[in-house]
Design a protein around this motif. Structure first.
Motif, mmCIF file in Angstrom:
data_model
loop_
_atom_site.group_PDB
_atom_site.id
_atom_site.type_symbol
_atom_site.label_atom_id
_atom_site.label_comp_id
_atom_site.label_asym_id
_atom_site.label_seq_id
_atom_site.Cartn_x
_atom_site.Cartn_y
_atom_site.Cartn_z
ATOM 1 N N GLU A 48 65.576 12.843 -3.032
ATOM 2 C CA GLU A 48 66.212 11.561 -3.323
ATOM 3 C C GLU A 48 67.363 11.326 -2.379
ATOM 4 O O GLU A 48 68.097 12.253 -2.040
ATOM 5 C CB GLU A 48 66.720 11.524 -4.768
ATOM 6 N N ARG A 49 67.516 10.072 -1.957
ATOM 7 C CA ARG A 49 68.640 9.648 -1.131
ATOM 8 C C ARG A 49 69.095 8.282 -1.643
ATOM 9 O O ARG A 49 68.302 7.344 -1.655
ATOM 10 C CB ARG A 49 68.228 9.563 0.339
ATOM 11 N N ASP A 50 70.330 8.219 -2.092
ATOM 12 C CA ASP A 50 70.899 6.972 -2.618
ATOM 13 C C ASP A 50 70.024 6.354 -3.710
ATOM 14 O O ASP A 50 69.816 5.140 -3.743
ATOM 15 C CB ASP A 50 71.121 5.956 -1.488
ATOM 16 N N GLY A 51 69.489 7.212 -4.577
ATOM 17 C CA GLY A 51 68.674 6.737 -5.692
ATOM 18 C C GLY A 51 67.254 6.346 -5.306
ATOM 19 O O GLY A 51 66.491 5.891 -6.160
ATOM 20 N N GLN A 52 66.882 6.502 -4.047
ATOM 21 C CA GLN A 52 65.538 6.162 -3.579
ATOM 22 C C GLN A 52 64.742 7.434 -3.326
ATOM 23 O O GLN A 52 65.308 8.472 -2.977
ATOM 24 C CB GLN A 52 65.621 5.363 -2.260
ATOM 25 N N ARG A 53 63.422 7.334 -3.484
ATOM 26 C CA ARG A 53 62.542 8.472 -3.198
ATOM 27 C C ARG A 53 62.257 8.531 -1.696
ATOM 28 O O ARG A 53 61.842 7.534 -1.107
ATOM 29 C CB ARG A 53 61.238 8.346 -3.980
ATOM 30 N N TRP A 54 62.490 9.698 -1.113
ATOM 31 C CA TRP A 54 62.257 9.940 0.306
ATOM 32 C C TRP A 54 61.383 11.167 0.453
ATOM 33 O O TRP A 54 61.165 11.903 -0.508
ATOM 34 C CB TRP A 54 63.586 10.178 1.042
ATOM 35 N N GLU A 74 61.410 6.905 3.830
ATOM 36 C CA GLU A 74 61.217 6.550 2.426
ATOM 37 C C GLU A 74 59.786 6.832 1.999
ATOM 38 O O GLU A 74 58.850 6.662 2.773
ATOM 39 C CB GLU A 74 61.534 5.074 2.184
#
Length: 154
Positions: A48-54, A74
């Motif tokens: 996760e990066r800044d609440g996003q799935r990467w 992403e």
């Protein structure tokens, strides 16, 4: 006989680049029987990066000379794929820009182990449709190698 002058002709194999991932000089096999494109990857790690799935992964380039390139991008989704031999597996899906000839457009790739395959990239029918391409299977490397600047843009 109908002609399709508004479509670009490509061969069964073409040189591509993935500028957002920093990858140039990659040979791709065109596979009209595959819906989604596929990129040879290993060491695949979702995060996760800044609440996003990467996802981070190692892209494997070249067949005679092995090159590796570490990538982060992403994550679009996890997709169930049935391979040509009937095997079912879950694969991570990413979306990145594809450069072929003098054109660049976004496409989706599944990340898969293709180490036993001759080509590290397959371009599937969705990429061909989005790029408005037609394939002449009697030809190889019709388009020029993509030339990218340091910024990744053409």
């Amino acid at each position: 006989m109908k002609t399709f002058d508004h479509l670009t002709v490509i061969g069964l194999r073409e040189w591509i680049a993935l500028p957002e991932l920093g990858i140039v000089g990659l040979r791709a096999k065109i596979d009209t029987g595959a819906s989604t494109s596929s990129l040879h990857a290993s060491d695949i790690q979702p995060f996760e990066r800044d609440g996003q799935r990467w996802v981070r992964f190692t892209a494997h380039l070249g067949t005679l000379v092995q090159r590796r390139h570490r990538c982060e991008t992403e994550l679009v989704s996890l997709k169930t794929i049935r391979s040509s031999n009937g095997q079912v597996q879950s694969r991570y899906v990413i979306r990145t820009s594809l450069a072929l000839g003098d054109r660049v457009w976004p496409i989706e790739f599944t990340l898969a182990c293709r180490k036993s395959m001759r080509y590290r990239v397959l371009l599937g029918s969705k990429a061909l449709i989005d790029g408005r391409l037609v394939v002449n299977p009697a030809l190889l490397y019709v388009q020029d190698k993509p030339i990218l600047t340091l910024s990744g843009a053409q």
